[in-house]
Write a protein that holds these residues in place. Structure first.
Motif, mmCIF file in Angstrom:
data_model
loop_
_atom_site.group_PDB
_atom_site.id
_atom_site.type_symbol
_atom_site.label_atom_id
_atom_site.label_comp_id
_atom_site.label_asym_id
_atom_site.label_seq_id
_atom_site.Cartn_x
_atom_site.Cartn_y
_atom_site.Cartn_z
ATOM 1 N N VAL A 56 0.851 -1.190 0.000
ATOM 2 C CA VAL A 56 0.000 0.000 0.000
ATOM 3 C C VAL A 56 0.885 1.238 0.000
ATOM 4 O O VAL A 56 1.797 1.357 0.823
ATOM 5 N N VAL A 57 0.601 2.151 -0.940
ATOM 6 C CA VAL A 57 1.332 3.409 -1.049
ATOM 7 C C VAL A 57 0.422 4.539 -0.567
ATOM 8 O O VAL A 57 -0.703 4.674 -1.051
ATOM 9 N N VAL A 58 0.922 5.342 0.364
ATOM 10 C CA VAL A 58 0.147 6.459 0.908
ATOM 11 C C VAL A 58 0.704 7.763 0.353
ATOM 12 O O VAL A 58 1.900 8.027 0.434
ATOM 13 N N LEU A 59 -0.198 8.579 -0.233
ATOM 14 C CA LEU A 59 0.177 9.899 -0.750
ATOM 15 C C LEU A 59 -0.740 10.936 -0.118
ATOM 16 O O LEU A 59 -1.954 10.776 -0.107
ATOM 17 N N GLU A 60 -0.173 11.986 0.425
ATOM 18 C CA GLU A 60 -0.933 13.117 0.942
ATOM 19 C C GLU A 60 -2.066 12.683 1.872
ATOM 20 O O GLU A 60 -3.241 12.799 1.553
ATOM 21 N N ALA A 61 -1.695 12.171 3.034
ATOM 22 C CA ALA A 61 -2.681 11.766 4.037
ATOM 23 C C ALA A 61 -2.453 12.567 5.310
ATOM 24 O O ALA A 61 -1.358 12.580 5.863
ATOM 25 N N ALA A 62 -3.494 13.238 5.757
ATOM 26 C CA ALA A 62 -3.409 13.960 7.022
ATOM 27 C C ALA A 62 -3.419 12.966 8.179
ATOM 28 O O ALA A 62 -3.832 11.812 8.034
ATOM 29 N N LEU A 63 -2.947 13.410 9.322
ATOM 30 C CA LEU A 63 -3.064 12.597 10.528
ATOM 31 C C LEU A 63 -4.545 12.397 10.837
ATOM 32 O O LEU A 63 -5.380 13.268 10.584
ATOM 33 N N GLN A 64 -4.860 11.253 11.402
ATOM 34 C CA GLN A 64 -6.244 10.904 11.741
ATOM 35 C C GLN A 64 -7.158 10.947 10.516
ATOM 36 O O GLN A 64 -8.277 11.443 10.572
ATOM 37 N N SER A 65 -6.668 10.426 9.408
ATOM 38 C CA SER A 65 -7.470 10.371 8.181
ATOM 39 C C SER A 65 -7.858 8.927 7.896
ATOM 40 O O SER A 65 -7.257 7.975 8.411
ATOM 41 N N GLY A 66 -8.870 8.755 7.048
ATOM 42 C CA GLY A 66 -9.278 7.417 6.650
ATOM 43 C C GLY A 66 -8.176 6.664 5.931
ATOM 44 O O GLY A 66 -8.092 5.437 6.005
ATOM 45 N N THR A 67 -7.307 7.398 5.245
ATOM 46 C CA THR A 67 -6.191 6.764 4.540
ATOM 47 C C THR A 67 -5.298 5.993 5.502
ATOM 48 O O THR A 67 -4.805 4.908 5.187
ATOM 49 N N LEU A 68 -5.107 6.539 6.697
ATOM 50 C CA LEU A 68 -4.241 5.859 7.660
ATOM 51 C C LEU A 68 -4.898 4.609 8.229
ATOM 52 O O LEU A 68 -4.208 3.722 8.738
ATOM 53 N N ILE A 69 -6.224 4.521 8.156
ATOM 54 C CA ILE A 69 -6.888 3.264 8.510
ATOM 55 C C ILE A 69 -6.444 2.174 7.539
ATOM 56 O O ILE A 69 -6.089 1.065 7.941
ATOM 57 N N THR A 70 -6.449 2.500 6.248
ATOM 58 C CA THR A 70 -5.991 1.542 5.244
ATOM 59 C C THR A 70 -4.545 1.147 5.500
ATOM 60 O O THR A 70 -4.190 -0.036 5.423
ATOM 61 N N ALA A 71 -3.699 2.127 5.814
ATOM 62 C CA ALA A 71 -2.289 1.842 6.071
ATOM 63 C C ALA A 71 -2.123 0.920 7.276
ATOM 64 O O ALA A 71 -1.338 -0.039 7.239
ATOM 65 N N ARG A 72 -2.858 1.197 8.335
ATOM 66 C CA ARG A 72 -2.738 0.362 9.540
ATOM 67 C C ARG A 72 -3.225 -1.059 9.263
ATOM 68 O O ARG A 72 -2.586 -2.036 9.681
ATOM 69 N N LEU A 73 -4.338 -1.200 8.548
ATOM 70 C CA LEU A 73 -4.854 -2.525 8.228
ATOM 71 C C LEU A 73 -3.869 -3.307 7.364
ATOM 72 O O LEU A 73 -3.674 -4.513 7.562
ATOM 73 N N ALA A 74 -3.242 -2.621 6.417
ATOM 74 C CA ALA A 74 -2.246 -3.275 5.569
ATOM 75 C C ALA A 74 -1.055 -3.737 6.397
ATOM 76 O O ALA A 74 -0.554 -4.860 6.227
ATOM 77 N N ALA A 75 -0.602 -2.875 7.303
ATOM 78 C CA ALA A 75 0.550 -3.226 8.133
ATOM 79 C C ALA A 75 0.237 -4.426 9.021
ATOM 80 O O ALA A 75 1.049 -5.338 9.178
ATOM 81 N N GLU A 76 -0.953 -4.435 9.596
ATOM 82 C CA GLU A 76 -1.329 -5.530 10.484
ATOM 83 C C GLU A 76 -1.507 -6.842 9.733
ATOM 84 O O GLU A 76 -1.387 -7.918 10.314
ATOM 85 N N ALA A 77 -1.793 -6.755 8.439
ATOM 86 C CA ALA A 77 -1.910 -7.956 7.611
ATOM 87 C C ALA A 77 -0.561 -8.410 7.064
ATOM 88 O O ALA A 77 -0.490 -9.378 6.306
ATOM 89 N N GLY A 78 0.516 -7.704 7.425
ATOM 90 C CA GLY A 78 1.847 -8.081 6.967
ATOM 91 C C GLY A 78 2.164 -7.645 5.558
ATOM 92 O O GLY A 78 3.088 -8.170 4.935
ATOM 93 N N ARG A 79 1.401 -6.679 5.027
ATOM 94 C CA ARG A 79 1.666 -6.185 3.684
ATOM 95 C C ARG A 79 2.709 -5.068 3.741
ATOM 96 O O ARG A 79 2.836 -4.370 4.745
ATOM 97 N N GLU A 80 3.431 -4.874 2.652
ATOM 98 C CA GLU A 80 4.447 -3.828 2.614
ATOM 99 C C GLU A 80 3.771 -2.452 2.593
ATOM 100 O O GLU A 80 2.742 -2.255 1.945
ATOM 101 N N LEU A 81 4.391 -1.515 3.290
ATOM 102 C CA LEU A 81 3.819 -0.179 3.414
ATOM 103 C C LEU A 81 4.804 0.838 2.858
ATOM 104 O O LEU A 81 5.991 0.839 3.196
#
Length: 357
Positions: A211-236
């Motif tokens: 998962v690639v994150v571009l232009e995400a504010a803190l406490q944004s929905g995008t960081l939910i995706t990032a956290r879920l990806a990290a917890e699933a062992g996917r590359e961030l």
């Protein structure tokens, strides 16, 4: 799959108050979906309603994918709360190559959108399927960039017949028609509500090798995706941005916590696994524990100055490109830029470029 088995699985998935994990436990406990459905009794979704949905999906040229059965995305099946049923429109061939999700701000800057388009195009050229959520901003740019040279998957929050945002209805049709795939966990007719988007985000993360994150504010929905990806062992991965742009704080923080700094497509390809294997997950704190993002008052949508500001970032952008992105005439854009410069919101730079002040 037998028709009655498919109906039972769909009825289980649509029954109120029963999540994906509970679905599978019920099936395991009772020895099959039909017995599990019988155990639910009056709480089960009506058979007639399930039949109507299946018939409507068939008329749309869509189909249902059932967890544990042929066609269901193999990577998504690995996450703990994978959907029991997905409605799919388009080509299942899009699930074959490795997938990379590109996610980010809805109010992305023009520079961020351009970078997302170019990065998605570069991934598609190399045979990578680009995955996103069909939202405004970065998601839209990612899908459009991928369609230039390859394929893309859109996971949406509402039903397949409820495109959101409305201006992306044409893009959703293009994805399904041009070799891509549109996926939804929701029944037909479901309007996308705020509570649906985190569930959509887990599908985006679960489908992806990275998962690639571009232009995400803190406490944004995008960081939910990032956290879920990290917890699933996917590359961030995260694209760095200016420290004075609030839209970059989330991505910069992910880099600080161990995400791969991403400036080119090679930064992704060098760290993208061929297959998902067991590995220590990058643990991110719950979003509630992150520093609070200052609340910004959003101007009314009719304010063209606000429209221009949303398309800008701290990285300078040529005025001509800004005009094309905003679809404003040169005289009108000049008038707005002068107003914004006088108010201290932007600065004009050499080379007929502008940036946020």
């Amino acid at each position: 799959m037998r028709m009655e088995q498919a109906l039972a699985l769909l009825r289980l998935a649509r029954s109120e108050g029963i999540g994906p994990v509970h679905h599978r436990r019920l099936i395991q406990r009772h020895g099959g979906p039909e017995a599990a459905l019988e155990a639910l009794g009056p709480r089960a979704w009506a058979r007639d309603a399930a039949l109507r949905e299946m018939e409507a999906l068939e008329r749309m040229g869509a189909r249902l994918l059932f967890h544990g059965h042929s066609g269901y995305p193999a990577l998504l099946a690995l996450i703990e709360d994978a959907p029991l049923v997905l409605a799919a429109q388009g080509s299942l061939d899009a699930l074959e190559p490795r997938g990379v999700a590109l996610v980010g701000a809805r109010n992305a800057s023009a520079t961020g959108r351009r970078f997302a388009e170019e990065l998605a195009d570069a991934l598609a050229v190399r045979g990578i399927c680009v995955i996103s959520g069909l939202a405004r901003g970065i998601d839209t740019a990612a899908h459009e960039g991928a369609l230039r040279s390859g394929t893309t998957i859109a996971a949406i929050a509402g039903g397949l017949d409820q495109p959101y945002p409305r201006e992306n209805a044409g893009l959703q049709k293009r994805i399904a028609a041009e070799g891509g795939l549109v996926l939804s966990e929701a029944p037909l007719g479901t309007a996308p509500l705020a509570r649906h988007f985190p569930r959509r985000n887990r599908i985006v993360a679960g489908l992806s090798h990275g998962v690639v994150v571009l232009e995400a504010a803190l406490q944004s929905g995008t960081l939910i995706t990032a956290r879920l990806a990290a917890e699933a062992g996917r590359e961030l991965f995260a694209v760095p941005g200016s420290p004075v742009d609030p839209r970059s704080r989330g991505a910069n923080d992910l880099i600080r916590r161990g995400a791969h700094l991403t400036e080119t497509v090679e930064d992704i390809l060098q760290n993208l696994p061929e297959d998902i294997v067991e590995r220590p997950a990058l643990r991110l704190p719950l979003l509630a524990d992150l520093p609070a993002e200052p609340v910004r008052q959003t101007p009314p949508p009719s304010d063209q100055g606000a429209q221009v500001l949303e398309m800008m970032g701290s990285v300078p952008i040529p005025v001509d490109e800004l005009g094309r992105r905003c679809q404003l005439s040169p005289p009108k854009l000049s008038e707005i830029l002068l107003e914004l410069e006088l108010s201290g919101r932007i600065e004009t730079l050499p080379g007929n470029r502008v940036a946020l002040a």
